[in-house]
Design a protein around this motif. Structure first.
Motif, short mmCIF file in Angstrom:
data_model
loop_
_atom_site.label_atom_id
_atom_site.label_comp_id
_atom_site.label_asym_id
_atom_site.label_seq_id
_atom_site.Cartn_x
_atom_site.Cartn_y
_atom_site.Cartn_z
N ALA A 7 0.83 -1.20 0.00
CA ALA A 7 0.00 0.00 0.00
C ALA A 7 0.87 1.25 0.00
CB ALA A 7 -0.93 0.00 1.21
N ILE A 8 1.94 1.26 0.80
CA ILE A 8 2.82 2.42 0.87
C ILE A 8 3.50 2.66 -0.48
CG2 ILE A 8 4.96 3.29 1.91
CD1 ILE A 8 4.07 1.96 4.52
N ARG A 9 3.91 1.58 -1.14
CA ARG A 9 4.53 1.73 -2.46
C ARG A 9 3.52 2.27 -3.48
NH1 ARG A 9 9.54 -0.23 -2.68
NH2 ARG A 9 10.20 -1.69 -1.05
N ASP A 10 2.29 1.81 -3.38
CA ASP A 10 1.24 2.30 -4.27
C ASP A 10 1.01 3.79 -4.04
OD1 ASP A 10 -0.99 2.74 -5.84
OD2 ASP A 10 -2.02 0.91 -5.22
N ILE A 11 0.96 4.20 -2.77
CA ILE A 11 0.77 5.61 -2.44
C ILE A 11 1.96 6.43 -2.94
CG2 ILE A 11 0.59 7.25 -0.53
CD1 ILE A 11 -0.80 4.89 1.03
N SER A 12 3.17 5.92 -2.78
CA SER A 12 4.37 6.61 -3.25
C SER A 12 4.33 6.81 -4.76
CB SER A 12 5.63 5.83 -2.87
OG SER A 12 5.72 5.67 -1.47
N SER A 13 3.84 5.80 -5.47
CA SER A 13 3.73 5.90 -6.93
C SER A 13 2.77 7.01 -7.33
CB SER A 13 3.27 4.56 -7.51
OG SER A 13 3.16 4.63 -8.91
N THR A 14 1.68 7.15 -6.57
CA THR A 14 0.73 8.23 -6.85
C THR A 14 1.32 9.59 -6.50
OG1 THR A 14 -1.12 6.72 -6.42
CG2 THR A 14 -1.60 9.07 -6.42
N LEU A 15 2.03 9.67 -5.38
CA LEU A 15 2.69 10.92 -4.99
C LEU A 15 3.68 11.38 -6.06
CD1 LEU A 15 3.43 10.41 -1.19
CD2 LEU A 15 2.06 12.23 -2.18
N ALA A 16 4.31 10.44 -6.73
CA ALA A 16 5.30 10.77 -7.75
C ALA A 16 4.68 11.48 -8.95
CB ALA A 16 6.01 9.50 -8.22
N LEU A 17 3.36 11.40 -9.09
CA LEU A 17 2.69 12.06 -10.21
C LEU A 17 2.44 13.53 -9.94
CD1 LEU A 17 0.06 9.27 -10.98
CD2 LEU A 17 2.16 9.75 -12.25
N VAL A 18 2.60 13.96 -8.70
CA VAL A 18 2.40 15.36 -8.34
C VAL A 18 3.64 16.14 -8.78
CG1 VAL A 18 1.98 17.00 -6.48
CG2 VAL A 18 0.96 14.72 -6.38
N THR A 19 3.49 17.02 -9.75
CA THR A 19 4.66 17.70 -10.33
C THR A 19 5.04 18.97 -9.59
OG1 THR A 19 3.25 18.88 -11.90
CG2 THR A 19 4.17 16.78 -12.62
N ASP A 20 4.08 19.62 -8.94
CA ASP A 20 4.39 20.86 -8.24
C ASP A 20 5.26 20.54 -7.03
OD1 ASP A 20 4.08 22.97 -6.18
OD2 ASP A 20 2.74 23.87 -7.66
N PRO A 21 6.46 21.14 -6.91
CA PRO A 21 7.38 20.77 -5.84
C PRO A 21 6.88 21.14 -4.46
CG PRO A 21 8.18 22.70 -6.98
CD PRO A 21 7.02 22.20 -7.77
N LEU A 22 6.21 22.29 -4.35
CA LEU A 22 5.71 22.71 -3.05
C LEU A 22 4.56 21.82 -2.60
CD1 LEU A 22 5.78 26.59 -3.52
CD2 LEU A 22 7.54 25.07 -2.60
N LYS A 23 3.69 21.49 -3.54
CA LYS A 23 2.57 20.62 -3.21
C LYS A 23 3.09 19.23 -2.81
CE LYS A 23 -0.71 20.89 -6.21
NZ LYS A 23 -1.52 20.62 -7.42
N GLU A 72 15.35 16.42 -19.62
CA GLU A 72 15.01 15.70 -18.41
C GLU A 72 16.20 15.50 -17.50
OE1 GLU A 72 11.71 12.64 -18.24
OE2 GLU A 72 13.49 11.41 -18.42
N ASP A 73 17.36 15.20 -18.06
CA ASP A 73 18.53 14.95 -17.22
C ASP A 73 19.63 15.98 -17.45
OD1 ASP A 73 17.47 12.56 -16.09
OD2 ASP A 73 17.82 11.60 -18.02
N ASP A 74 19.32 17.07 -18.15
CA ASP A 74 20.32 18.08 -18.44
C ASP A 74 20.03 19.36 -17.66
OD1 ASP A 74 21.53 16.38 -20.19
OD2 ASP A 74 20.35 17.06 -21.90
N TRP A 75 20.83 20.39 -17.95
CA TRP A 75 20.62 21.72 -17.41
C TRP A 75 20.49 21.69 -15.89
CZ3 TRP A 75 22.24 23.53 -21.53
CH2 TRP A 75 21.76 23.11 -22.76
N GLY A 76 21.49 21.13 -15.25
CA GLY A 76 21.54 21.19 -13.80
C GLY A 76 20.56 20.26 -13.14
N GLY A 77 20.06 19.25 -13.83
CA GLY A 77 19.20 18.26 -13.20
C GLY A 77 17.74 18.62 -13.17
N LEU A 78 17.30 19.63 -13.94
CA LEU A 78 15.89 19.96 -13.97
C LEU A 78 15.12 18.80 -14.59
CD1 LEU A 78 13.78 22.16 -13.46
CD2 LEU A 78 14.13 22.91 -15.79
N SER A 79 14.25 18.16 -13.80
CA SER A 79 13.62 16.94 -14.31
C SER A 79 12.11 17.00 -14.34
CB SER A 79 14.04 15.74 -13.45
OG SER A 79 13.68 15.96 -12.11
N GLU A 80 11.50 17.91 -13.63
CA GLU A 80 10.05 17.95 -13.59
C GLU A 80 9.55 19.24 -14.20
OE1 GLU A 80 8.13 15.40 -12.56
OE2 GLU A 80 10.06 14.42 -12.48
N PRO A 81 8.65 19.19 -15.22
CA PRO A 81 8.16 20.40 -15.86
C PRO A 81 7.54 21.37 -14.86
CG PRO A 81 7.49 18.45 -17.07
CD PRO A 81 8.11 17.98 -15.80
#
Length: 687
Positions: A384-400, A461-470
């Motif tokens: 369940a925790i891994r499933d929740i983590s997978s869903t959390l990974a879809l949140v792109t806003d860093p503050l959220k 995705e993996d360039d420019w100082g590691g910027l990976s999330e739009p």
């Protein structure tokens, strides 16, 4: 195509107070007008119309522009459709240039299919209201559901009689070809596809009928309860939500959309005053539907039946909404109740209060369900925790995401660093899945075309100082927006400061240069073996920064080039810009062709050693790479300065929760600056 002279005549004739006044109740205030903003929910008017400058501006949400832009934004019209709308209002006869026979045939074919669908809608409505069979069978069903005449007309309800070819005969007698009806799925093998069913019309955003759904009323028959029109040239199910046409203005005004499963739920809630509601039609949500929603709001509330099937439905397809950076909440009705039935039972007032009281953040809703099912079983709880983590990974806003991580680490009883590691692993998994899916789609397209398709432009995705999330740098969700040079706020689209004649504002000069590169060199090869153009390289690597552009015109130009790349697979040449329907883009093209290559005035001093390279007209690839690195560095440095001010502010206020979040953001920004500085050969000063 509408001629440039006609477009200019329409734009010159359109008065903003007339156009806006058709949608907003305006009151005169001196030389201007004011009213409640149609783009966001407000009680005190902050929406202003300035007849002298022929523009509108909302000081609450920041929207602004001319009459054409108002229609495009509010009614979701294309530029040509907005021009046609204004032309009809002022009785202006439009002149249109000839298009190729192939394009003309495609346009005529699409129009003919929409006209045929509209004939079918009228036929089904007549069968419902004007025949004894329709009145006794279908109309009685709709009235039993509480549907009034207004709702029946608004949603295009009807009845398909129990006849072999009733629609086919009526349509052919009216001059429609059987082949047209077959393309629309209305007729199959000489027989009507919909028979003995109540009918629901599916509209596009312009209100035109594009498809139908039919519900059978007989019980204990071996036939599906609902059947729908197949995919056609005018109907792509994955891009449509039932009721969106009727709901669009309420969704924008209330800044929230309710999603239900069934057609009748939409109609019942709509006629009871809850008009920001659409239906998924019982299918899993798609990326196209999420994109459609985001055009109107970022807030989605899923409303589902209160049984196990309804709860499971709430978990299906929501990942696609989270991936689109939408805020998702859930309301589950009492067990055994559906939205329509429960509202009829308790009344509208109690029902609306329930929607407010029972609404819950989707991620916490999902966590509660999974953890309850897992109980004390260690293996099940870990899953369940891994499933929740997978869903959390879809949140792109860093503050959220940071806020979720803090709350979930306590809720799950695990260390935050462990949860961060699980989420990072899930992000990598999602990335890998997207890459594999893109490769599979490439291979499929290559097989279908009989050749090889070019790989997509390289991403950052993996360039420019590691910027990976739009757009992860956007902190505007709970903080003041980005500040331009000198502490002034960035220009608002439609305002004079947003026009290309004001490049001195913020990063306007750099953004102007970016567009000039696209105009002059975008069609040239960045990497010929992979069929990657300069435009493909630049737009792919600046997509996450578009929200930080200071000049709206430059941002919109980049967005239009990106759309052209996606739709055609090729980069536009200079003629595309000089012949563009948008006068601003034509002006940018003229500037690009006639002005010399110049970098931002302070770049020579900051990056002088690296700017000694050959100019772009001699080495397009190197110029594009160098410019992009510096462009990103400038944006990141500015974001770092803004974030430093926020850190100081939260430190003074003692707001340690936000302070912690912004300290993390600052660490990420510093990592990116250092990485980019290494590539540029410059020294980064610590803050």
């Amino acid at each position: 195509m509408i001629t440039e002279e006609s477009v200019r005549e329409v734009i010159d004739s359109a008065r903003v107070e007339d156009v806006v006044g058709d949608f907003v109740n305006l009151r005169r205030r001196g030389n201007n007008y004011s009213g409640l903003c149609p783009f966001h929910n407000e009680k005190t008017p902050s929406f202003n119309v300035n007849p002298a400058r022929n523009i509108y501006k909302c000081f609450g949400c920041g929207v602004g522009g001319d009459p054409v832009k108002f229609l495009m934004e509010l009614e979701q019209l294309s530029f040509p459709d907005a021009i046609r709308w204004i032309a009809r209002k002022y009785n202006i006869k439009l002149e249109e240039t000839e298009v190729s026979e192939e394009v003309r045939a495609e346009l005529q074919e699409r129009d003919s299919l929409l006209i045929a669908n509209d004939f079918a809608r009228k036929y089904y409505a007549e069968q419902l209201l004007d025949t004894d069979e329709g009145k006794s069978i279908a109309l009685s069903y709709f009235r039993a559901r509480g549907f009034r005449k207004e709702a029946i007309e608004t949603f295009g309800l009807g009845y398909a009689p129990n006849q072999r070819d009733g629609l086919l005969q009526a349509a052919t007698a009216a001059g429609f070809g059987e082949d047209q009806l077959e393309k629309l799925g209305l007729v199959r093998n000489g027989r009507d596809f919909f028979r003995d069913r109540v009918m629901f019309t599916i509209h596009n955003l312009a209100g035109k009928p594009i498809a139908f759904a039919g519900r059978i009323l007989k019980k204990d028959v071996k036939a599906p309860k609902y059947i729908n029109s197949p995919e056609t040239e005018v109907y792509h199910k994955s891009d449509v939500l039932y009721g969106m046409y009727q709901a669009r203005q309420a969704v924008r005004k209330l800044d929230n959309i309710f999603m239900v499963e069934g057609y009748t739920d939409v109609i019942s809630l709509y006629q009871s005053g809850i008009r920001n509601v659409v239906a998924t039609s019982g299918t899993s949500l798609t990326a196209g539907q999420a994109k459609l929603v985001k055009r109107f709001t970022e807030n989605v509330t899923l409303l589902y039946d209160g049984d196990k099937a309804g709860v499971k439905a709430a978990l299906r397809g929501v990942d696609v909404l989270l991936s689109a950076d939408l805020n998702v909440r859930v309301v589950v009705l009492p067990e055994g109740k559906d939205p329509d039935g429960y509202m009829q039972e308790v009344g509208v007032t109690v029902f609306e209060q329930y929607l407010t009281d029972a609404r819950k953040d989707f991620l916490f809703f999902k966590a509660d369900i999974l953890l309850e099912e897992a109980g004390d079983d260690v293996a099940a709880r870990s899953a369940a925790i891994r499933d929740i983590s997978s869903t959390l990974a879809l949140v792109t806003d860093p503050l959220k995401r940071a806020g979720y991580l803090q709350q979930f680490s306590a809720k799950l009883g695990i260390d935050e660093s462990l949860l961060v590691g699980l989420v990072n692993g899930a992000i990598a998994d999602h990335r890998s899945e997207r890459k594999k899916a893109a490769e599979r789609e490439q291979r499929r397209q290559a097989r279908s075309s009989g050749g090889t398709s070019a790989p997509p432009p390289p991403t950052s995705e993996d360039d420019w100082g590691g910027l990976s999330e739009p757009a992860w740098l956007d902190t505007s969700s709970d903080d003041p927006g980005p500040v331009a040079a000198g502490g002034a706020p960035p220009p608002v689209a439609g305002s004079p400061a947003a026009e290309p004649r004001q490049p001195e504002i913020g990063h306007g000069h750099q953004e102007q240069h970016f567009v000039h590169l696209l105009v002059r060199d975008g069609h040239k090869w960045y990497d010929e073996p992979t069929k990657t153009t300069i435009a493909g390289f630049l737009t792919a690597n600046v997509a996450d920064l578009l929200g930080d552009f200071d000049v709206a015109t430059y941002r919109e130009a980049v967005e239009q080039v990106t759309d052209h790349l996606r739709s055609t697979g090729g980069a536009p040449d200079p003629d595309w810009y000089t012949r563009h329907a948008d006068e601003r883009i034509r002006q940018l093209a003229t500037e690009a062709v006639t002005s010399p290559y110049t970098y931002s005035p302070n770049w020579q001093e900051k990056y002088g050693l690296r700017l000694s390279q050959k100019m772009p007209d001699e080495n397009q690839r190197l110029a594009a790479e160098l410019f992009l690195r510096i462009f990103r560095m400038e944006k990141i440095e500015r974001k770092g300065k803004e974030n430093t001010l926020l850190i100081a502010r939260y430190q003074r206020e003692g707001n340690f929760e936000k302070l912690k979040t912004h300290m993390k953001v600052q660490m990420k920004l510093d990592e990116m600056r250092i990485s980019l500085a290494k590539e540029l050969g410059t020294v980064v000063l610590s803050r």
